[in-house]
Design a protein around this motif. Structure first.
Motif, mmCIF file in Angstrom:
data_model
loop_
_atom_site.group_PDB
_atom_site.id
_atom_site.type_symbol
_atom_site.label_atom_id
_atom_site.label_comp_id
_atom_site.label_asym_id
_atom_site.label_seq_id
_atom_site.Cartn_x
_atom_site.Cartn_y
_atom_site.Cartn_z
ATOM 1 N N SER A 51 0.831 -1.212 0.000
ATOM 2 C CA SER A 51 0.000 0.000 0.000
ATOM 3 C C SER A 51 0.862 1.256 0.000
ATOM 4 O O SER A 51 0.565 2.218 -0.715
ATOM 5 N N ALA A 52 1.911 1.255 0.815
ATOM 6 C CA ALA A 52 2.806 2.414 0.855
ATOM 7 C C ALA A 52 3.480 2.618 -0.495
ATOM 8 O O ALA A 52 3.595 3.749 -0.988
ATOM 9 N N TRP A 53 3.932 1.534 -1.099
ATOM 10 C CA TRP A 53 4.596 1.615 -2.397
ATOM 11 C C TRP A 53 3.628 2.139 -3.460
ATOM 12 O O TRP A 53 4.003 2.983 -4.288
ATOM 13 N N ASN A 54 2.385 1.663 -3.455
ATOM 14 C CA ASN A 54 1.389 2.129 -4.421
ATOM 15 C C ASN A 54 1.122 3.621 -4.268
ATOM 16 O O ASN A 54 0.975 4.336 -5.265
ATOM 17 N N SER A 55 1.054 4.091 -3.030
ATOM 18 C CA SER A 55 0.852 5.525 -2.799
ATOM 19 C C SER A 55 2.011 6.336 -3.369
ATOM 20 O O SER A 55 1.813 7.357 -4.023
ATOM 21 N N LEU A 56 3.221 5.871 -3.119
ATOM 22 C CA LEU A 56 4.401 6.579 -3.611
ATOM 23 C C LEU A 56 4.460 6.582 -5.134
ATOM 24 O O LEU A 56 4.745 7.612 -5.754
ATOM 25 N N LYS A 115 1.963 6.384 -7.206
ATOM 26 C CA LYS A 115 0.927 7.293 -7.709
ATOM 27 C C LYS A 115 1.396 8.742 -7.639
ATOM 28 O O LYS A 115 1.229 9.511 -8.588
ATOM 29 N N LEU A 116 2.020 9.112 -6.533
ATOM 30 C CA LEU A 116 2.520 10.480 -6.394
ATOM 31 C C LEU A 116 3.619 10.782 -7.412
ATOM 32 O O LEU A 116 3.658 11.869 -7.996
ATOM 33 N N ALA A 157 0.841 16.911 -1.237
ATOM 34 C CA ALA A 157 1.061 15.461 -1.177
ATOM 35 C C ALA A 157 1.686 15.030 0.144
ATOM 36 O O ALA A 157 1.778 13.833 0.420
ATOM 37 N N GLU A 173 -0.099 12.376 2.332
ATOM 38 C CA GLU A 173 -0.043 11.027 1.770
ATOM 39 C C GLU A 173 1.346 10.412 1.946
ATOM 40 O O GLU A 173 1.485 9.214 2.215
ATOM 41 N N LEU A 174 2.390 11.231 1.825
ATOM 42 C CA LEU A 174 3.748 10.744 2.072
ATOM 43 C C LEU A 174 3.922 10.345 3.538
ATOM 44 O O LEU A 174 4.555 9.334 3.850
ATOM 45 N N ALA A 196 2.244 7.043 4.060
ATOM 46 C CA ALA A 196 3.048 5.961 3.494
ATOM 47 C C ALA A 196 4.221 5.625 4.407
ATOM 48 O O ALA A 196 4.549 4.452 4.616
#
Length: 118
Positions: free
Chosen positions: A21-26, A28-29, A53, A56-57, A60
């Motif tokens: 999930s953390a990787w997906n957020s990063l 996307k950003l 952002a 969200e960071l 993550a």
């Protein structure tokens, strides 16, 4: 009597899900950042993007921290589930176990340069 004790695999799976999930957020950003650069956005707009952002960071980074904790719990549970409930957390706050301020993780990320070549 203890029931429904999670085993090592439960913690490992949770840790992997948190990291994903953390990787997906990063990702996307970073993809959004790349779009900003490709469209020729001004540096001011890009800086504003990263400002917005920031939450969200932070989320993550928190997910990564929880994943590491779950990985450690997974390793401990592989030895004995009672180790997790028998160790008093206050005993870990002694010399040799450094304490980190809440902002130290955020400060670590601020030292990393942001580039478009990611």
């Amino acid at each position: 009597m203890l029931i429904n004790i999670p085993d090592a695999d439960d913690f490992k799976i949770s840790a992997e899900n948190l990291l994903n999930s953390a990787w997906n957020s990063l990702i996307k950003l970073l993809e959004n950042h790349q779009v900003f650069e490709q469209t020729g956005s001004e540096q001011d707009e890009i800086d504003t993007y990263w400002l917005y952002a920031s939450p969200e960071l932070t989320a993550a980074a928190a997910m990564v921290q929880h994943a590491v904790e779950f990985y450690l719990k997974s390793k401990i549970l592989a030895i004995s589930p009672y180790l997790l409930i028998s160790i008093e957390p206050r005993s870990l706050n002694r010399p040799g176990f450094p304490r980190h301020s809440p902002g130290s993780l955020r400060n670590a990320f601020q030292t990393l340069p942001v580039t478009a070549d990611c």
